[in-house]
Design a protein around this motif. Structure first.
Motif, PDB file in Angstrom:
ATOM      1  N   GLU A 257       0.833  -1.209   0.000  1.00 17.97           N
ATOM      2  CA  GLU A 257       0.000   0.000   0.000  1.00 17.97           C
ATOM      3  C   GLU A 257       0.865   1.256   0.000  1.00 17.97           C
ATOM      4  O   GLU A 257       0.619   2.202  -0.763  1.00 17.97           O
ATOM      5  CB  GLU A 257      -0.925  -0.008   1.224  1.00 17.97           C
ATOM      6  N   VAL A 258       1.905   1.262   0.850  1.00 18.08           N
ATOM      7  CA  VAL A 258       2.804   2.418   0.912  1.00 18.08           C
ATOM      8  C   VAL A 258       3.632   2.524  -0.366  1.00 18.08           C
ATOM      9  O   VAL A 258       3.861   3.624  -0.885  1.00 18.08           O
ATOM     10  CB  VAL A 258       3.726   2.309   2.152  1.00 18.08           C
ATOM     11  N   PHE A 259       4.077   1.390  -0.883  1.00 18.38           N
ATOM     12  CA  PHE A 259       4.846   1.349  -2.131  1.00 18.38           C
ATOM     13  C   PHE A 259       4.054   2.009  -3.261  1.00 18.38           C
ATOM     14  O   PHE A 259       4.568   2.850  -3.999  1.00 18.38           O
ATOM     15  CB  PHE A 259       5.174  -0.107  -2.469  1.00 18.38           C
ATOM     16  N   GLN A 260       2.789   1.654  -3.382  1.00 21.06           N
ATOM     17  CA  GLN A 260       1.957   2.196  -4.454  1.00 21.06           C
ATOM     18  C   GLN A 260       1.672   3.681  -4.254  1.00 21.06           C
ATOM     19  O   GLN A 260       1.689   4.464  -5.216  1.00 21.06           O
ATOM     20  CB  GLN A 260       0.661   1.400  -4.549  1.00 21.06           C
ATOM     21  N   SER A 261       1.417   4.081  -3.006  1.00 21.84           N
ATOM     22  CA  SER A 261       1.084   5.490  -2.750  1.00 21.84           C
ATOM     23  C   SER A 261       2.297   6.405  -2.956  1.00 21.84           C
ATOM     24  O   SER A 261       2.165   7.509  -3.513  1.00 21.84           O
ATOM     25  CB  SER A 261       0.520   5.662  -1.336  1.00 21.84           C
ATOM     26  N   THR A 262       3.480   5.965  -2.534  1.00 15.21           N
ATOM     27  CA  THR A 262       4.675   6.794  -2.732  1.00 15.21           C
ATOM     28  C   THR A 262       5.066   6.836  -4.210  1.00 15.21           C
ATOM     29  O   THR A 262       5.558   7.854  -4.693  1.00 15.21           O
ATOM     30  CB  THR A 262       5.853   6.292  -1.874  1.00 15.21           C
ATOM     31  N   ASN A 263       4.828   5.739  -4.916  1.00 14.51           N
ATOM     32  CA  ASN A 263       5.084   5.750  -6.365  1.00 14.51           C
ATOM     33  C   ASN A 263       4.194   6.774  -7.066  1.00 14.51           C
ATOM     34  O   ASN A 263       4.649   7.521  -7.947  1.00 14.51           O
ATOM     35  CB  ASN A 263       4.830   4.362  -6.968  1.00 14.51           C
ATOM     36  N   ARG A 264       2.907   6.799  -6.699  1.00 16.50           N
ATOM     37  CA  ARG A 264       1.977   7.769  -7.293  1.00 16.50           C
ATOM     38  C   ARG A 264       2.423   9.194  -6.985  1.00 16.50           C
ATOM     39  O   ARG A 264       2.380  10.075  -7.847  1.00 16.50           O
ATOM     40  CB  ARG A 264       0.553   7.532  -6.779  1.00 16.50           C
ATOM     41  N   GLU A 265       2.842   9.413  -5.747  1.00 22.01           N
ATOM     42  CA  GLU A 265       3.277  10.746  -5.332  1.00 22.01           C
ATOM     43  C   GLU A 265       4.463  11.228  -6.168  1.00 22.01           C
ATOM     44  O   GLU A 265       4.494  12.379  -6.626  1.00 22.01           O
ATOM     45  CB  GLU A 265       3.653  10.718  -3.854  1.00 22.01           C
ATOM     46  N   ILE A 266       5.426  10.354  -6.378  1.00 18.33           N
ATOM     47  CA  ILE A 266       6.607  10.730  -7.132  1.00 18.33           C
ATOM     48  C   ILE A 266       6.262  10.954  -8.609  1.00 18.33           C
ATOM     49  O   ILE A 266       6.709  11.913  -9.237  1.00 18.33           O
ATOM     50  CB  ILE A 266       7.720   9.665  -6.990  1.00 18.33           C
ATOM     51  N   GLN A 267       5.425  10.081  -9.164  1.00 19.55           N
ATOM     52  CA  GLN A 267       5.042  10.235 -10.574  1.00 19.55           C
ATOM     53  C   GLN A 267       4.337  11.563 -10.814  1.00 19.55           C
ATOM     54  O   GLN A 267       4.549  12.212 -11.836  1.00 19.55           O
ATOM     55  CB  GLN A 267       4.143   9.066 -11.005  1.00 19.55           C
ATOM     56  N   LEU A 268       3.501  11.973  -9.854  1.00 19.84           N
ATOM     57  CA  LEU A 268       2.790  13.235  -9.986  1.00 19.84           C
ATOM     58  C   LEU A 268       3.728  14.435  -9.907  1.00 19.84           C
ATOM     59  O   LEU A 268       3.432  15.514 -10.424  1.00 19.84           O
ATOM     60  CB  LEU A 268       1.709  13.360  -8.913  1.00 19.84           C
ATOM     61  N   SER A 269       4.878  14.243  -9.231  1.00 23.33           N
ATOM     62  CA  SER A 269       5.827  15.357  -9.069  1.00 23.33           C
ATOM     63  C   SER A 269       6.782  15.489 -10.249  1.00 23.33           C
ATOM     64  O   SER A 269       7.502  16.479 -10.361  1.00 23.33           O
ATOM     65  CB  SER A 269       6.645  15.150  -7.778  1.00 23.33           C
ATOM     66  N   LEU A 270       6.803  14.472 -11.133  1.00 20.43           N
ATOM     67  CA  LEU A 270       7.717  14.502 -12.270  1.00 20.43           C
ATOM     68  C   LEU A 270       7.197  15.448 -13.351  1.00 20.43           C
ATOM     69  O   LEU A 270       5.982  15.559 -13.536  1.00 20.43           O
ATOM     70  CB  LEU A 270       7.881  13.101 -12.853  1.00 20.43           C
ATOM     71  N   PRO A 271       8.096  16.119 -14.046  1.00 21.41           N
ATOM     72  CA  PRO A 271       7.638  16.998 -15.147  1.00 21.41           C
ATOM     73  C   PRO A 271       6.983  16.188 -16.246  1.00 21.41           C
ATOM     74  O   PRO A 271       7.378  15.063 -16.536  1.00 21.41           O
ATOM     75  CB  PRO A 271       8.949  17.646 -15.638  1.00 21.41           C
ATOM     76  N   SER A 272       5.957  16.751 -16.849  1.00 25.18           N
ATOM     77  CA  SER A 272       5.256  16.057 -17.936  1.00 25.18           C
ATOM     78  C   SER A 272       6.178  15.927 -19.136  1.00 25.18           C
ATOM     79  O   SER A 272       6.909  16.877 -19.469  1.00 25.18           O
ATOM     80  CB  SER A 272       4.001  16.837 -18.334  1.00 25.18           C
ATOM     81  N   PRO A 273       6.142  14.764 -19.808  1.00 23.02           N
ATOM     82  CA  PRO A 273       6.988  14.601 -21.002  1.00 23.02           C
ATOM     83  C   PRO A 273       6.560  15.572 -22.088  1.00 23.02           C
ATOM     84  O   PRO A 273       5.372  15.814 -22.295  1.00 23.02           O
ATOM     85  CB  PRO A 273       6.735  13.147 -21.415  1.00 23.02           C
ATOM     86  N   GLN A 274       7.557  16.114 -22.756  1.00 23.28           N
ATOM     87  CA  GLN A 274       7.261  17.092 -23.824  1.00 23.28           C
ATOM     88  C   GLN A 274       6.657  16.374 -25.024  1.00 23.28           C
ATOM     89  O   GLN A 274       7.092  15.295 -25.403  1.00 23.28           O
ATOM     90  CB  GLN A 274       8.538  17.813 -24.233  1.00 23.28           C
ATOM     91  N   SER A 275       5.624  16.975 -25.568  1.00 20.04           N
ATOM     92  CA  SER A 275       4.970  16.382 -26.755  1.00 20.04           C
ATOM     93  C   SER A 275       5.735  16.756 -28.015  1.00 20.04           C
ATOM     94  O   SER A 275       6.459  17.720 -28.053  1.00 20.04           O
ATOM     95  CB  SER A 275       3.537  16.881 -26.830  1.00 20.04           C
TER      96      SER A 275
END
Length: 275
Positions: A257-275
């Motif tokens: 549960e913690v693994f998944q929640s911290t992964n989501r948190e980090i992914q949300l903090s990453l810059p969006s890939p440039q199109s």
């Protein structure tokens, strides 16, 4: 022109081309970073072995090792964010169980040792033969086991645990056994939970978030951030061997549960890939 001049010329050319290869080749960067990692660890082992020899098999030697080796993370561009440090700071014997994704896990541990103060690790016996690192690890009091002989391994750990209990030392075990960076926590082996119940010591779960910045198949090792979360201890008081499956499932569920929640948190903090 003599052979020494030719050698110097080749060396200069190699040094000049290094930055170009590092910037343009992901594969070169991957292997170069791991080379730096292992080379610095080995060098530090050579430096520290004479100092550690004055107090052999003392877990406090790991504080010396971490003081030198935690800088490797900066060289590789990896940042460790520690949460739940209050659970690690408490002076007590316990069994730490952590997910195992890569040899990079050790770099995270180097950031944790000053917090844990007294902690040793269960490691496969093959590591001992990787000198000078193996010798330094032995001097630090690591517990080496034969993973092919589970009964003997359990006996070695149980014997060591009595001393750890007396000295209020934590024991770190990777219950998955094999390191796998696949974006999930895999099935646990029973060893750590056997030891915890036999010794009536609490389980202290530690969760590394996913190494999204690394891929062995793609030969990629970029800069990145890892959240290391220590959860509250899980008591084993009064539990028996028959309770191991339930204890394992409870621990793995909490960690996942913690693994998944911290992964989501980090992914949300990453810059969006440039199109």
């Amino acid at each position: 022109m003599g052979p020494s001049f030719s050698l110097e010329l080749i060396l200069v050319a190699f040094i000049l081309i290094l930055p170009f290869l590092y910037e343009t080749s992901r594969t070169f960067r991957y292997y170069f970073k791991f080379f730096v990692y292992y080379a610095v660890v080995m060098l530090n082992a050579v430096i520290l072995i004479p100092l550690m020899a004055f107090r052999p098999k003392n877990v406090k030697n790991l504080l010396l090792a971490s003081s030198l080796c935690h800088h490797i993370s900066t060289l590789l561009g990896i940042r460790w964010q520690v949460r739940g440090r209050e659970h690690l700071e408490k002076e007590r014997a316990c069994i730490i169980v952590a997910n195992h994704q890569s040899s990079l896990d050790i770099l995270g541990m180097f950031d944790l040792w000053p917090i844990m103060d007294k902690c040793t690790v269960v490691a496969k016996k093959e590591i001992f033969y990787a000198w000078p690192f193996g010798l330094a690890a032995w001097l630090c009091g690591l517990i080496f086991i034969d993973r092919m002989n589970s009964e003997k391994a359990r006996s070695v750990i149980n014997t060591a645990v009595e001393n750890l209990k007396e000295n209020k030392t934590k024991l770190w075990i990777f219950p998955e056994g094999t390191r796998r960076n696949t974006g999930e926590i895999h099935s646990f082996k029973k060893g750590a939970f056997h030891v915890a119940i036999n010794a009536q010591l609490p389980i202290l779960p530690v969760v590394y978030s996913s190494y999204y910045f690394m891929s062995k198949s793609e030969k990629r090792l970029d800069a990145g951030r890892v959240i290391i979360t220590t959860l509250p201890p899980i008591s084993t008081e009064g539990l028996k061997v028959d309770d191991i499956p339930e204890l394992m499932e409870k621990t793995k569920s909490m960690m996942t549960e913690v693994f998944q929640s911290t992964n989501r948190e980090i992914q949300l903090s990453l810059p969006s890939p440039q199109s």
